[in-house]
Enzyme design. Structure first.
Site, PDB file in Angstrom:
ATOM      1  N   HIS A 143     -66.239  -4.971  31.611  1.00  0.00           N
ATOM      2  CA  HIS A 143     -66.185  -3.798  32.492  1.00  0.00           C
ATOM      3  C   HIS A 143     -65.157  -2.783  31.982  1.00  0.00           C
ATOM      4  O   HIS A 143     -65.351  -1.580  32.095  1.00  0.00           O
ATOM      5  CB  HIS A 143     -65.866  -4.209  33.927  1.00  0.00           C
ATOM      6  N   GLU A 185     -88.231  10.670  34.004  1.00  0.00           N
ATOM      7  CA  GLU A 185     -88.622   9.906  32.820  1.00  0.00           C
ATOM      8  C   GLU A 185     -87.624   8.761  32.662  1.00  0.00           C
ATOM      9  O   GLU A 185     -86.423   8.946  32.873  1.00  0.00           O
ATOM     10  CB  GLU A 185     -88.570  10.804  31.567  1.00  0.00           C
ATOM     11  N   TRP A 245     -71.365  -6.468  45.965  1.00  0.00           N
ATOM     12  CA  TRP A 245     -70.348  -7.182  46.753  1.00  0.00           C
ATOM     13  C   TRP A 245     -70.573  -8.679  46.684  1.00  0.00           C
ATOM     14  O   TRP A 245     -69.646  -9.463  46.925  1.00  0.00           O
ATOM     15  CB  TRP A 245     -70.392  -6.736  48.226  1.00  0.00           C
ATOM     16  N   LEU A 275     -69.577  20.167  34.112  1.00  0.00           N
ATOM     17  CA  LEU A 275     -70.439  18.978  34.272  1.00  0.00           C
ATOM     18  C   LEU A 275     -70.174  18.416  35.659  1.00  0.00           C
ATOM     19  O   LEU A 275     -69.021  18.294  36.071  1.00  0.00           O
ATOM     20  CB  LEU A 275     -70.083  17.917  33.214  1.00  0.00           C
ATOM     21  N   ASP A 320     -75.735  -1.074  32.312  1.00  0.00           N
ATOM     22  CA  ASP A 320     -75.903  -2.525  32.442  1.00  0.00           C
ATOM     23  C   ASP A 320     -75.519  -3.252  31.148  1.00  0.00           C
ATOM     24  O   ASP A 320     -75.664  -2.705  30.059  1.00  0.00           O
ATOM     25  CB  ASP A 320     -77.378  -2.803  32.779  1.00  0.00           C
ATOM     26  N   GLY A 321     -75.043  -4.487  31.289  1.00  0.00           N
ATOM     27  CA  GLY A 321     -74.786  -5.330  30.117  1.00  0.00           C
ATOM     28  C   GLY A 321     -73.319  -5.542  29.793  1.00  0.00           C
ATOM     29  O   GLY A 321     -73.002  -6.140  28.759  1.00  0.00           O
ATOM     30  N   ASN A 322     -72.421  -5.100  30.679  1.00  0.00           N
ATOM     31  CA  ASN A 322     -70.992  -5.316  30.417  1.00  0.00           C
ATOM     32  C   ASN A 322     -70.667  -6.810  30.334  1.00  0.00           C
ATOM     33  O   ASN A 322     -69.910  -7.235  29.458  1.00  0.00           O
ATOM     34  CB  ASN A 322     -70.136  -4.717  31.549  1.00  0.00           C
ATOM     35  N   GLY A 323     -71.220  -7.574  31.263  1.00  0.00           N
ATOM     36  CA  GLY A 323     -70.943  -9.014  31.306  1.00  0.00           C
ATOM     37  C   GLY A 323     -71.412  -9.710  30.044  1.00  0.00           C
ATOM     38  O   GLY A 323     -70.682 -10.510  29.435  1.00  0.00           O
ATOM     39  N   SER A 339     -73.097  -1.152  43.144  1.00  0.00           N
ATOM     40  CA  SER A 339     -74.177  -1.086  44.132  1.00  0.00           C
ATOM     41  C   SER A 339     -73.785  -1.848  45.396  1.00  0.00           C
ATOM     42  O   SER A 339     -72.849  -2.663  45.383  1.00  0.00           O
ATOM     43  CB  SER A 339     -75.457  -1.691  43.544  1.00  0.00           C
TER      44      SER A 339
END
Ligand code: FPP
Length: 254
Positions: free
Chosen positions: A43, A209, A75, A137, A26-29, A71
């Site tokens: 982004h 956690e 949209w 991975l 979160d926090g790109n904007g 998510s």
């Protein structure tokens, strides 16, 4: 070599490495806004950072990394931003998947592909197919994903399969989720200061956690990941049971 100063290398015994880390990027904007840039530049910076964090996860020996890329609620963002995110996703697959494959990264998708543009659906399916035998991975990409939608989808699959009520246990239910076969996340990280679950892995995070940091996703580097792992290492996971300290203090029977 063991010391308590926390200055050791990545294999230091006091750093407990979770098997599965999940991240709400979160926090790109806000990162872009703080620099007077358009949101999509954020982004793009977030995407660049993702590559660094995948490498760091491999170096730390983390086996599963789940990222919340888009998510079901996203949209509703402005059309330009949604289109931009879809284009970034296509570019990333074209540019990064061959290198991820070389590094032994297996790509999995959780979410619905219905409603996603056909070209992108095809690229996602091909990336999954190409990397399916890789073991280093597992990168689980939550794309067009919603936790509630996933649970409803699982219920529908169970009904369609004709299971009897008494056959539906927690373990069986988990096999009908998108995450079937993937261990639950040990650690969930959310960047940018928000402290919400936002419909992410509702079932799977029952005992995870959580680690919240004010750092915006494009700035969340390997040193920040290490801080999260250090915080995780200090946690005592109890899964609803009594702590080891309480147990040793309890009066003994007989
Ligand atoms: C949250 O920042 C971020 C997203 C909604 C998208 C995350 C996408 C990427 C990092 C790039 C694409 C992903 C892949 C797998 C290629 P925000 O826009 O909500 O930031 P804000 O809260 O500051 O507005």
């Amino acid at each position: 070599m063991s010391s308590r100063d926390g200055q050791q290398g990545e294999t230091a015994p006091q750093l407990r490495i979770p098997t599965h880390v999940a991240i709400i990027m979160d926090g790109n904007g806000r990162w872009a806004q703080a620099r007077g840039l358009p949101r999509l530049a954020g982004h793009r910076a977030g995407t660049e950072n993702l590559r660094r964090i995948i490498e760091a996860c491999v170096e730390f020996g983390i086996r599963y990394l789940t990222i919340y890329a888009f998510s079901t609620e996203n949209w509703a963002r402005p059309r330009d931003e949604v289109e931009g995110l879809m284009s970034i996703m296509e570019e990333v697959i074209d540019k990064e998947v061959p290198e991820l494959h070389r590094q032994g990264v297996q790509i999995r998708h959780i979410g619905a592909l219905e409603g996603v543009r056909p070209e992108l659906q095809r690229k996602i399916r091909e990336a999954i197919e190409l990397t399916r035998h890789n073991q280093r991975l597992v990168l689980v990409v939550a794309f067009n994903y919603g936790g509630r939608a996933e649970i409803v989808h699982a219920v529908r699959q169970i009904l369609a399969a004709g299971l009897k009520p008494e056959e539906v246990t927690e373990a069986i239910f988990a096999q009908y989720l998108y995450t079937a076969g993937i261990p639950d996340p040990d650690l969930v990280i959310r960047t940018s200061g928000e402290q919400r679950i936002s419909n992410f892995l509702l079932w799977q995070t029952a005992y995870s956690e959580w680690y919240f940091t004010p750092v915006y996703w494009p700035d969340f580097d390997k040193a920040e990941l290490r801080k999260a792992l250090e915080a995780y290492s200090r946690r005592e996971r109890r899964f609803g049971r009594v702590s080891a300290v309480d147990m040793s203090a309890a009066p003994r029977d007989g």
